[in-house]
Structures are given as C-alpha cells and as structure tokens.
Design a protein around this motif. Structure first.
Motif, mmCIF file in Angstrom:
data_model
loop_
_atom_site.group_PDB
_atom_site.id
_atom_site.type_symbol
_atom_site.label_atom_id
_atom_site.label_comp_id
_atom_site.label_asym_id
_atom_site.label_seq_id
_atom_site.Cartn_x
_atom_site.Cartn_y
_atom_site.Cartn_z
ATOM 1 N N ASN A 97 34.608 36.357 28.175
ATOM 2 C CA ASN A 97 36.027 35.058 28.101
ATOM 3 C C ASN A 97 36.273 35.072 26.708
ATOM 4 N N ARG A 98 37.381 34.505 26.571
ATOM 5 C CA ARG A 98 38.065 33.894 25.735
ATOM 6 C C ARG A 98 38.614 32.767 25.655
ATOM 7 N N PRO A 99 38.524 32.461 24.540
ATOM 8 C CA PRO A 99 38.298 30.340 24.297
ATOM 9 C C PRO A 99 39.501 30.346 24.549
ATOM 10 N N HIS A 122 42.308 37.969 38.342
ATOM 11 C CA HIS A 122 43.782 37.956 37.351
ATOM 12 C C HIS A 122 43.114 39.449 36.403
ATOM 13 N N TRP A 123 42.336 38.933 35.297
ATOM 14 C CA TRP A 123 42.075 39.454 34.550
ATOM 15 C C TRP A 123 41.592 41.207 34.887
ATOM 16 N N ARG A 124 40.756 41.871 35.780
ATOM 17 C CA ARG A 124 40.776 42.010 36.044
ATOM 18 C C ARG A 124 41.710 43.119 37.014
ATOM 19 N N LEU A 126 44.913 43.360 36.098
ATOM 20 C CA LEU A 126 46.000 43.460 34.946
ATOM 21 C C LEU A 126 44.956 44.206 33.949
ATOM 22 N N ARG A 127 44.100 44.416 33.652
ATOM 23 C CA ARG A 127 43.295 45.921 33.511
ATOM 24 C C ARG A 127 43.248 46.817 34.027
ATOM 25 N N ARG A 128 43.466 46.715 35.541
ATOM 26 C CA ARG A 128 43.573 47.807 36.406
ATOM 27 C C ARG A 128 44.958 48.177 36.228
ATOM 28 N N GLN A 303 48.868 49.883 10.606
ATOM 29 C CA GLN A 303 47.921 49.171 9.050
ATOM 30 C C GLN A 303 46.795 50.435 9.205
ATOM 31 N N THR A 304 46.765 50.946 10.447
ATOM 32 C CA THR A 304 45.249 51.337 10.539
ATOM 33 C C THR A 304 45.971 53.468 9.625
ATOM 34 N N MET A 305 47.300 53.289 10.049
ATOM 35 C CA MET A 305 47.801 54.646 8.998
ATOM 36 C C MET A 305 47.839 54.241 7.943
ATOM 37 N N PRO A 365 37.941 37.471 19.413
ATOM 38 C CA PRO A 365 37.391 35.756 19.795
ATOM 39 C C PRO A 365 36.967 36.168 21.080
ATOM 40 N N HIS A 366 35.832 35.912 21.981
ATOM 41 C CA HIS A 366 34.614 36.216 22.761
ATOM 42 C C HIS A 366 34.592 34.588 23.374
ATOM 43 N N PHE A 367 34.330 34.538 24.326
ATOM 44 C CA PHE A 367 33.560 32.693 24.884
ATOM 45 C C PHE A 367 32.488 32.848 25.809
ATOM 46 N N ARG A 431 33.005 44.944 27.899
ATOM 47 C CA ARG A 431 34.097 44.610 29.419
ATOM 48 C C ARG A 431 35.319 44.688 28.271
ATOM 49 N N ARG A 432 36.006 43.802 27.099
ATOM 50 C CA ARG A 432 36.904 43.708 26.860
ATOM 51 C C ARG A 432 37.135 44.810 26.102
ATOM 52 N N ILE A 433 36.631 45.915 25.702
ATOM 53 C CA ILE A 433 37.023 47.080 24.996
ATOM 54 C C ILE A 433 38.409 46.779 24.692
ATOM 55 N N CYS A 434 39.106 47.677 23.455
ATOM 56 C CA CYS A 434 39.903 47.407 23.927
ATOM 57 C C CYS A 434 41.017 48.977 24.545
ATOM 58 N N PRO A 435 41.678 48.953 25.332
ATOM 59 C CA PRO A 435 42.269 49.998 26.617
ATOM 60 C C PRO A 435 43.323 50.042 25.359
HETATM 61 C C1 HEM Z 1 43.844 51.200 15.019
HETATM 62 C C2 HEM Z 1 44.298 50.950 16.674
HETATM 63 C C3 HEM Z 1 43.479 49.564 17.143
HETATM 64 C C4 HEM Z 1 42.407 48.299 17.044
HETATM 65 C C5 HEM Z 1 41.613 48.932 15.559
HETATM 66 C C6 HEM Z 1 42.353 47.894 18.075
HETATM 67 C C7 HEM Z 1 41.301 46.485 18.020
HETATM 68 C C8 HEM Z 1 40.992 46.117 18.977
HETATM 69 C C9 HEM Z 1 40.327 45.509 19.157
HETATM 70 C C10 HEM Z 1 39.195 45.186 18.288
HETATM 71 C C11 HEM Z 1 39.972 44.462 20.236
HETATM 72 C C12 HEM Z 1 39.336 43.389 21.328
HETATM 73 C C13 HEM Z 1 38.035 44.151 21.606
HETATM 74 C C14 HEM Z 1 36.893 42.355 21.880
HETATM 75 O O1 HEM Z 1 37.666 41.922 22.393
HETATM 76 O O2 HEM Z 1 35.800 42.553 21.272
HETATM 77 C C15 HEM Z 1 41.222 45.116 20.592
HETATM 78 C C16 HEM Z 1 41.933 44.768 22.265
HETATM 79 C C17 HEM Z 1 42.834 45.220 22.455
HETATM 80 N N1 HEM Z 1 44.270 46.190 22.584
HETATM 81 FE FE1 HEM Z 1 43.504 47.296 20.416
HETATM 82 N N2 HEM Z 1 43.746 47.744 19.163
HETATM 83 C C18 HEM Z 1 44.967 49.546 19.135
HETATM 84 C C19 HEM Z 1 45.035 49.794 19.246
HETATM 85 C C20 HEM Z 1 45.816 48.590 20.461
HETATM 86 C C21 HEM Z 1 46.944 49.305 20.953
HETATM 87 C C22 HEM Z 1 47.614 50.540 20.493
HETATM 88 C C23 HEM Z 1 47.599 48.728 22.299
HETATM 89 C C24 HEM Z 1 47.951 49.373 23.191
HETATM 90 C C25 HEM Z 1 49.882 49.167 23.330
HETATM 91 C C26 HEM Z 1 45.892 48.020 22.634
HETATM 92 C C27 HEM Z 1 45.727 47.213 23.592
HETATM 93 C C28 HEM Z 1 44.629 45.837 22.972
HETATM 94 C C29 HEM Z 1 44.728 45.245 24.238
HETATM 95 C C30 HEM Z 1 45.282 44.799 25.198
HETATM 96 C C31 HEM Z 1 43.546 44.343 23.827
HETATM 97 C C32 HEM Z 1 43.146 43.276 25.218
HETATM 98 C C33 HEM Z 1 41.759 43.561 25.881
HETATM 99 C C34 HEM Z 1 41.560 42.497 26.793
HETATM 100 O O3 HEM Z 1 41.105 41.377 26.300
HETATM 101 O O4 HEM Z 1 41.087 42.554 28.362
HETATM 102 N N3 HEM Z 1 45.667 47.939 20.993
HETATM 103 N N4 HEM Z 1 41.793 45.772 20.327
#
Ligand code: HEM
Length: 498
Positions: A97-99, A122-124, A126-128, A303-305, A365-367, A431-435
């Motif tokens: 969850n998120r706070p 709802h979250w599921r 949106l992810r899909r 920023q990573t670039m 942040p997770h919750f 589950r919340r890994i960056c998509p």
């Molecule tokens: C170097 C680039 C990026 C880094 C380092 C990064 C890192 C992260 C991290 C650490 C999270 C949170 C994971 C967690 O809650 O434990 C996250 C979530 C998310 N990121 Fe990224 N991100 C990057 C690029 C992107 C891009 C290019 C997109 C989309 C175009 C994106 C979309 C999202 C979304 C939608 C979430 C929320 C996922 C959720 O809460 O279910 N990110 N990202």
C-alpha cells in the motif's frame, strides 16, 4: 476513610507499575528507535537528503529503525534481508500500500493514480492496462522507433552546433537529456513533441508526503502555503492534461474516423477504453495515467543519463572501454535497440550508475495495512515503510569498496545484476516494482551508447565533474552537467546522413 485512601493509593501504584511494564515490553517488541522530541518526534533528525540522514541513523541504531515523523510512524529498512522480508515473502501484500497525504489527494486525483493507489482491484487494473498498452515487450518494441528518432534528433542537434572533428564544444547535457525524455514520453502519450512554450518542471517529481502530513495542525493554520502550492501545481497539471485529451478528441472528430487500428497513442487507446467503459475510464483516470508517465518516467531517466555521463567523464578509462566495445560493431553502423543485448559492458555501466545514484534513493514510500512482524519486531498497522536502497547500495557489508565507481563489479552477473536479490534494487522489488524499468534501461542504454559512438567526450574543464547530489524528490545532480564534445571522424558520414 483511611482504608479507602490506602486502597486508592495501592490501585494507582499498581496501574503505574503495569504501565511501566507494558512500556518496557513494547519497547522490546518495537524496533530500535532514537530518542524523540515532543510533537516533532524524529523529524529534526531528517532535515535534508533523507537517504543520507537515515543511513547515518542506521549505522548507529542498526538496519531496522522505528521513527515518528510528527504523528506518523515510519519503519526504515537498510539491509537486503530486511528489504526482502518487507517486499516479498509473507509481508508483501501488507506493505503493497501507499500512505495517504495532501499530495496524493490533489496530485494523485484522490489516490487513484497508479503510483499512489492503495493495493487492491483498482491498482491491479491500472497495472494491467498500463502493462498491455505501455510496458509490455511488444509495446516497447513499437515505441523503440520513437526513441530512436528522438535520439537521432539530439545527435543531429549536437552535430549541427559542432561538426568540426578538431574543435571541442561545451554543451549543457542536463537540459538536453531532459528535453529528450519529455519528447519521447510525449510522443508515446500524445503523438507529438513536448510543446516548446510549456515548462516541463510542472511534472518534476514531488515529495509524496510533507510537513503538513506529519503535523496536521500546520495544515489547519495554512503553514507556509504548502497545501496551496500543491493545489496550484495540480491545477496547472490538470489543465495541461485535459488540453491533451480534448485536442485528441477534436482531432479524432475532425478525422471522422475512430477505427481501432488508427488509435496509436496512449491517449487514443485510453479514449477507446473510455468509450467501452465510460464509468470506469473517466477523464480523471485517463489524466492520472498520462500524468504518471510524464512525472515518473522523465526526470528519473534523464537524471540517470546525466549521472552516467558524469561518471564516465570522471573515469576516461571506463569511457574508452565502452568505446572499444562499440567499435566491435560494423564500421559506420549506428547503434540500434537490438544491438543493446550485445553490449554487456554498457549494461554494467548503467547498473553501476543506478547502484551509486538510484533515482528514488528510498524507493516510493510503502504503507502497512495490518500489524506484522519484521526482523522479529512488531510493526503496527499504518506504518510507512522506507527502504533505503541508496544505503544498501553503499553498504561495505554488501558491496566491496561500495563508494568506488567500478562497472566491472557487474561483469558475469546473471542478467547484468538484475537477479542480485535485494542488494541491488534501484527499481524496487515485489508487487510495486517499477513497471518502467525495462523502458528506462533501453532508453539510457541507447542514448548513452549512441552518444559515445558518435562523439568524443571530455570534461568541460580541468576539474572533475562535481557529483554533489541535489535536494529534490528524485536524486539529481546539484550542478547541471556541462560536457565538451566533438564528432568522431569515423562517424561523420553516418551522422550527416541522419
Ligand atoms: C532510471 C529510471 C527509473 C528509476 C530509477 C525508477 C525507479 C522507481 C522506483 C524505485 C519505484 C518505486 C518502487 C517501489 O514502490 O518499491 C518506481 C515506481 C514506478 N515507476 Fe519508475 N523508475 C524509473 C523510470 C520509470 C519510467 C520510464 C516509467 C514510466 C514511463 C516509470 C513508471 C513508474 C510507475 C508507474 C511506478 C509506480 C508503480 C506502482 O506503484 O505500482 N518509472 N520507479
């Protein structure tokens, strides 16, 4: 009467003893916590750069710390095994969850956007939906023509302001990378470049919680206009996003055709879904999805670039090794998406950049939605979890010489370090890994590789590039990167033909 006083005294004494006992017992059951101040709790210990302050605390109190920021309890985790315990295994759903916060209310359309939505149907959904239309490998393949075109656009831009192989020219790379990312994401979302008269900073990532969430009385007395600032930013974002939707509708109406094949941009696809399910895919939901692409995808990646090129300029030997790897390709061949899998050293460079400079140092942040046990300690429901990825990435017990820039450390690792468990988590885990991780890796790889292939790069001055971090919501450089470049003679013909 005397007997009554004695009984009352005894009663109060017993309650006091019981209270002390429970306090001691709870203290034992709760994770270590530094001494706190009234009202502020531990806020005074985390004034700026939370990842740094929390790393210092974890060195003193251990990898599991319980804090209070005003009224809100926080759990800070700084070791791979504890991160794993929170984000997978038995506690993953509890912490998925998120706070809630002032930001999530306004900027997150009442916590309905993907990054801020609580765990559930709802979250599921949106992810899909976002996976199908944006993040799947089929979609990435389709989008790759967009980012290839935009990377060629910046190559041509650099070449047009310096086509002389003997002259070095200084360029502000920070703006160039940001412009690239906004153009790419905007084209994916709306089919056109970012409008030049629109400042991109309205989509710069915001802290997801702030002082008003910790000390609510500040909100009621309007302290510092914090809430007003968030509302005003929300209005600007909303107006821009609604404009994109309205324009797409208008263009479709003028075109007189809404055939599914012609619906190629993300907005067009979402409007198709809206036609089928208008109650669910409201304009707010559509705006929330576009917003997340623009706010989570742009600054993090650009920023990573910037960190990657800065580190290369400070380590010319690594830059040369990357160039050598690219030289193995056919002469004059310009790098494309499918070449990336043949460039393992470039991938090591990207990983090393993400290890030292993870864009979200404490993840998002997770919750916790229930009481749970972490590291043998009780953690109450309603606790915000911060995983200090930055501290884990720089922990000498986890990484050898952690502060040294050494891309070679990722050589030979499975999937370029991707499967290194919880010691490497720039995109989070579970589950919340960056998509957007795969998209980000490809974009950074192709941009960096093409820049190294087409141009010689040097620092703009004799001094090392300053690697000081900024104080923003994502980890950027304090000073924008300026770099010197000139075209590589062997690539001039190829660049001229772009
Ligand atoms: C170097 C680039 C990026 C880094 C380092 C990064 C890192 C992260 C991290 C650490 C999270 C949170 C994971 C967690 O809650 O434990 C996250 C979530 C998310 N990121 Fe990224 N991100 C990057 C690029 C992107 C891009 C290019 C997109 C989309 C175009 C994106 C979309 C999202 C979304 C939608 C979430 C929320 C996922 C959720 O809460 O279910 N990110 N990202």
């Amino acid at each position: 009467m005397e007997l009554l006083y004695t009984i009352l005294g005894l009663f109060i004494f017993l309650i006091a003893v019981k209270y002390q006992y429970l306090r001691k017992k709870n203290r034992k059951l709760q994770p270590p916590s530094p001494p706190a101040l009234p009202i502020l709790g531990h806020l005074h210990l985390v004034k700026t750069a939370p990842h740094l302050a929390l790393q210092k605390l974890s060195i003193k109190y251990g990898p599991l710390i319980f804090l209070h920021f005003g009224i809100r309890p926080f759990l800070v985790v700084s070791s791979p095994s504890l991160a794993e315990e929170c984000l997978t295994k038995t506690n993953d759903i509890i912490f998925a969850n998120r706070p809630e916060s002032v930001s999530s209310k306004y900027l997150g359309y009442n916590s309905t956007i993907l990054i801020l939505s609580p765990y559930g149907d709802h979250w599921r959904n949106l992810r899909r939906v976002t996976t199908i239309h944006m993040f799947s490998s089929i979609q990435l393949q389709r989008f790759s023509s967009i980012w290839t075109e935009e990377i060629h656009f910046i190559i041509k831009k650099l070449f047009s302001s310096n086509s002389d192989e003997k002259t070095w020219k200084v360029k502000d790379m920070s703006s160039l990378f940001r412009e690239l990312l906004f153009n790419v994401i905007m084209k994916i979302v709306a089919g056109k470049r970012w409008p030049s008269d629109q400042p991109g900073d309205i989509f710069s990532p915001q802290a997801l919680t702030d002082l008003c969430d910790y000390i609510p009385i500040l909100r009621w007395i309007g302290y510092g206009g914090l809430e007003k600032g968030v509302i005003s930013l929300h209005q600007k974002r909303d107006e821009f996003l609604q404009g994109l939707i309205d324009q797409t509708r208008k263009e479709e109406a003028e075109d007189g055709s809404c055939s599914t094949e012609r619906r190629k941009t993300i907005i067009q696809k979402l409007l198709s879904l809206q036609e089928a399910e208008p109650e669910y895919y409201t304009d707010e939901i559509v705006k929330g999805i576009i917003q997340i692409m623009l706010s989570a995808g742009t600054h993090t990646t650009s920023q990573t670039m910037e960190w990657a090129l800065s580190s290369l300029l400070n380590h010319p030997n690594v830059l040369q090794k990357a160039r050598d790897e690219l030289e193995k390709m056919q002469p004059g061949h310009l790098l494309n998406d499918s070449d990336l899998s043949k460039l393992p050293y470039l991938r090591c460079i990207i990983n090393e950049t993400l290890r030292l400079f993870p864009a979200a140092p404490t993840l998002v942040p997770h919750f916790s939605s229930e009481d749970c046990t972490i590291g043998g300690y009780k953690v109450p429901k309603g606790t915000t979890l911060l995983v200090n990825a930055w501290a884990i990435h720089r922990d000498p017990n986890v990484w050898e010489e952690p502060n040294k820039y050494k891309p070679e450390r990722f050589e030979g690792m499975d999937e370029g370090g991707w499967n290194e468990g919880f010691k490497f988590l720039p995109f989070g885990k579970g589950r919340r890994i960056c998509p957007g991780a795969a998209m980000a890796i490809r974009l950074v790889g192709l941009t960096l590789g093409t820049l190294i292939q087409c141009f010689e790069w040097e620092r703009a001055g004799p001094e090392m590039v300053d690697l000081e971090e900024n104080q923003g919501a994502t980890l950027g450089k304090a000073k924008p990167l300026e770099a010197s470049y000139k075209p590589r003679p062997s690539m001039i013909k190829t660049i001229s033909q772009l």
